[in-house]
Design an enzyme around this catalytic site. Structure first.
Site, PDB file in Angstrom:
ATOM      1  N   ASP A 327      -1.951  -5.860 -18.047  1.00  0.00           N
ATOM      2  CA  ASP A 327      -1.366  -4.929 -17.090  1.00  0.00           C
ATOM      3  C   ASP A 327      -0.079  -4.368 -17.687  1.00  0.00           C
ATOM      4  O   ASP A 327       0.318  -4.710 -18.797  1.00  0.00           O
ATOM      5  CB  ASP A 327      -1.113  -5.637 -15.755  1.00  0.00           C
ATOM      6  N   GLU A 524       2.180  -1.640  -4.814  1.00  0.00           N
ATOM      7  CA  GLU A 524       2.550  -2.841  -5.568  1.00  0.00           C
ATOM      8  C   GLU A 524       3.754  -3.549  -4.951  1.00  0.00           C
ATOM      9  O   GLU A 524       3.867  -3.665  -3.727  1.00  0.00           O
ATOM     10  CB  GLU A 524       2.745  -2.490  -7.043  1.00  0.00           C
TER      11      GLU A 524
END
Length: 834
Positions: A327, A524
């Site tokens: 990521d 997020e």
């Protein structure tokens, strides 16, 4: 039973509502062991043989033999388009590019389709012009709910809504439509499906998961993979309208303590498998080409550096033959690593670094580590082989990739895709309460209220045009339909009259009011919250005012997670959980409004895929947990065909707004509710929205998002004249905090040398903090701590503080701020010498 057959059976069972609500392995109070997995207890899976056919592997053998070490290292690094240019490829043999949530052609977030295509072609041409092996690029993008990066694309409901639909075939068709629109823009890889199983709704990524229960993700993983990629065929690349998928985030991203994004899942291996690994089996069996490793940790060890999970389990026991990608700079969080150096991650089993802005330094260091043997040749070759294998299936070598769909504007937001999204909206709606006001009868006079009613952006949530999805307007959604527009059309067609007034005002009493409200967009970690209480007060006041006027009310609640809204439910005659439905608001009207007899009528079919909280601080909220006691259980959902009376709900258990964020003002890139950011100069005040991109009336100070400890976790302030940046909110009594000698704290980074006083304000008092920064280096973060006792108690107005943080300058000043709030006086803090 074959792997694909297992997926099919589970999908049929889910669609029929036959799957048990008990998790595969109940959560128990087992002793949590170290982060060392035992592969023998994990489920078996296998990538299809078509991924590793003899012809492909022979081609890879030949290519590997010709590649230099530099070319091999370049293959395992991915850079973001905001930090790399096509010209850079002449020097750096980078293997992949991505467009992160805020990255776009020339920085234009509203860039048209042809600009995206031109960008992709420029990078492909530069890669092809490289000397040597000239391995083509892969271009990845986050298509989270449709191709959400491009204006005009089809926007589907977020996964939390799709989970409520309980329809695997719908998921496959959405995957197909998404793949077509991504391929039309020139990209060939999306970072999905997301197979997170969120276990704490305070997590800011809850809406990216299909359900709190693994059965839903397990039933959807295969169909979404097939929708995106199609069936893998031996010796043949993906079709022109298909793209590579990436099952993510392996593993337990949804299981972190307290729902903290990128946090630590402190759970047993049995629960890691039973809850968080189930979706990966059908995804691998159906041929998902890549898997993304999670930012998060398992029992204290970052997944990105966990050899047992990435190599022994995923690539070994679970038979995954594609490649593992990291990521966003996640490798930098591995113990002993930083963003520009992390051999530990590659040696653990990561195959491709996602190094958006750190790729240059990472390339240099990784090359040195490969030369020295710190990264063994066999491990590097295996990583490169896996990447080349996926590129072969994409058909990027030679002219294998059919790109006939690329650049086709008729594909983006096509009528067929919008109709599919509208169908998905209908199926995702969950009816929590209905006292007979729904469906809205033909010929009714309908008042539509609430600030979200005519906001496609709020209905779409995060990952919409931009990463956070904030500060969009309906002009950003050509061809889209707001909930208001959908209701107006449906009510009019049914012979009624619809009126929009966000404040709920009306000139003629309506037969019914529809109030649309909910969470504002986030993504997020910026969506992590401390309480499940829905804090805004205006919607409840509006509902109660309408109720007092004798007007039946329907609440349409937009949210990325279940929230405690008992007062709002009690004040409503009907309450619909609409989740984040996207840009096809007519799907809401399809179900709410009774249609003439000649037309199709729709009923509610959605069922909760997440349990609804009984209180704002409820911790036990997952089906299968001991002492499970939700307000509305997993699988709940009323319909016209099966009504049910919902009694008045308890309104005890609300969180106190002042208590929730009394001492916290700015964190994770967001001003914390109920506070707001105001930019002030001699021209007046400008209130900054969710997105940090604004200026004061005369542009004496501007704000933008900046990277701090994490991506966009800070704000950058640019003063060009006398101005103030003010954290503002409801007047709160901070007498106890001052008496307790608390400290006003903030992380500060000078982005240019300071040339004059910098004033810090608390309440109505100001002090000069330049002495605290006089030896600070430009670009260096430091934390300033100023005792509240430093501020004059009388000047503060401590019993009613509306501005707990003010930063002011009379001259040019550039600095960044993060983590603003009050803290105990347990570390060094003093009063600056003025």
């Amino acid at each position: 039973m074959s792997a694909s057959r297992r997926t099919l059976v589970s999908a049929i069972a889910l669609a029929a509502g036959l799957v048990s609500t008990a998790v595969a392995s109940p959560i128990t109070a087992q002793t949590v062991a170290a982060a060392k997995a035992d592969p023998s207890v994990w489920p078996q899976a296998a990538s299809p043989r078509a991924m590793t056919d003899a012809r492909t592997e022979a081609m890879i053998d030949s290519l590997l033999a010709r590649m230099t070490l530099e070319e091999k290292v370049g293959q395992i690094i991915q850079a973001d388009i905001a930090s790399i240019t096509p010209e850079d490829l002449a020097r750096y043999p980078i293997g992949s590019i991505l467009a992160g949530g805020n990255s776009s052609p020339d920085g234009n977030e509203r860039a048209p389709l042809q600009d995206w295509v031109a960008l992709s072609r420029a990078f492909r041409a530069a890669a092809a012009a490289r000397p040597g092996a000239a391995v083509p690029l892969m271009f990845g993008i986050d298509a989270v709910h449709g191709h959400n990066n491009i204006v005009g694309a089809t926007l589907f409901p977020h996964n939390i809504g799709l989970g409520a639909a309980r329809d695997p075939d719908l998921i496959r068709r959405i995957g197909e439509a998404t793949a077509q629109e991504v391929a039309a823009s020139g990209a060939d890889w999306t970072f999905g499906p997301t197979l997170a199983v969120p276990r704490n709704d305070r997590w800011g990524r809850t809406y990216e998961g299909y359900s709190e229960h693994p059965e839903v993700g397990a039933a959807y993983a295969g169909p979404m993979t097939l929708g995106l990629q199609g069936e893998l065929l031996e010796g043949r690349p993906l079709a022109s309208d298909r793209i590579a998928g990436s099952a993510k985030h392996f593993v337990a991203d949804g299981g972190t303590q307290d729902g903290v994004d990128q946090g630590d899942a402190v759970i047993s291996e049995a629960d890691l498998i039973a809850i968080h690994a189930q979706g990966y089996v059908p995804a691998i069996d159906e041929g998902v080409l890549t898997v993304m490793a999670s930012f998060s940790s398992w029992n204290g060890e970052k997944i990105t550096g966990n050899h047992a999970l990435l190599t022994d389990v995923l690539k070994g026991r679970m038979g995954f033959n594609g490649f593992v990608v990291g990521d966003w700079n996640a490798h930098g969080q591995v113990d002993g690593c930083n963003n520009e150096s992390c051999p530990q991650a590659i040696n653990a089993g990561l195959d491709m670094f996602m190094a958006p802005d750190s790729w240059r330094g990472l390339y240099v260091n990784t090359l040195a580590q490969a030369r020295s043997g710190e990264i063994p040749t066999a491990r590097l070759d295996d990583a490169v082989r896996r990447i080349l294998r996926v590129k072969a299936k994409l058909g990027v070598f030679g002219n294998d990739r059919d790109r006939s769909i690329e650049g086709r504007t008729d594909v983006l937001g096509s009528p067929a895709h919008r109709a599919l999204a509208r169908e998905a909206v209908r199926k995702s709606l969950v009816l929590l309460k209905n006292d007979g006001v729904l469906p809205i009868r033909a010929g009714a006079r309908v008042l539509v209220a609430g600030t979200a009613a005519d906001s496609i952006g709020q209905a779409s949530g995060g990952w919409t045009v931009t990463w956070q999805g904030a500060d969009t307007t309906n002009a950003d959604f050509p061809g889209g339909t707001s909930i208001w527009a959908g209701l107006k059309e449906a009510v009019t067609e049914a012979g009624g009259v619809a009126e929009l007034n966000a404040d709920g005002e009306f000139s003629q009493k309506p037969d019914v009011a529809v109030v649309v409200f909910g969470e504002t967009p986030y993504a997020e970690f910026q969506g992590d919250i401390e309480t499940l209480d829905f804090l805004p007060e205006e919607p409840l006041a509006l509902l109660r005012r309408l109720k007092a006027a004798g007007i039946p009310t329907v609440s349409v609640f937009l949210s990325g997670r279940p929230l405690w809204v008992n007062p709002e439910i009690n004040a409503s005659d009907a309450f619909v959980a609409a989740w984040l439905p996207g840009a096809e608001g007519a799907g809401v009207a399809d179900v709410l409004v009774a249609h003439p007899a000649a037309q199709t009528s729709y009923d509610f079919t959605g069922k909760l895929s997440f349990s609804w909280p009984r209180s704002s601080d409820q911790d036990v909220l997952n089906v299968g947990d001991a002492n499970y006691d939700p307000q509305f259980a997993y699988g709940y959902g009323l319909s016209y065909a099966h009504p049910e009376v919902v009694p008045a709900l308890s309104e005890a258990g609300a969180a106190s707004v002042s208590k929730s964020n009394l001492d916290r003002y700015f964190r994770d890139g967001r001003v914390q509710s109920p506070w707001s950011l105001i930019l002030r100069d001699e021209g007046g005040d400008s209130r900054v929205g969710q997105r940090l991109a604004a200026a004061s009336p005369r542009a004496n100070v501007s704000v933008s998002a900046a990277d701090g400890a994490a991506q966009e976790s800070a704000m950058a302030l640019n003063f060009t004249g006398e101005a103030e940046a003010v954290i503002f909110g409801p007047a709160v009594d901070l007498s106890r905090q001052r008496n307790g000698d608390m400290v006003l704290t903030a992380a500060v980074r000078l982005d240019a040398p300071a040339s004059g006083p910098i004033e810090l304000g608390f309440g109505k008092d100001r002090i000069n903090i330049q002495p605290l920064l006089q030896d600070a280096k430009v670009g260096e973060w430091r934390t300033i701590r100023v005792r509240l006792a430093c501020f004059d108690a009388t000047a503060i107005g401590v019993a009613a503080v509306e501005t707990p943080f003010v930063l002011a300058s009379k001259v040019g000043l550039r600095l960044s701020l993060a983590d603003i709030g009050l803290a105990p006086h347990d570390t060094a803090a003093a009063c600056p010498a003025n």
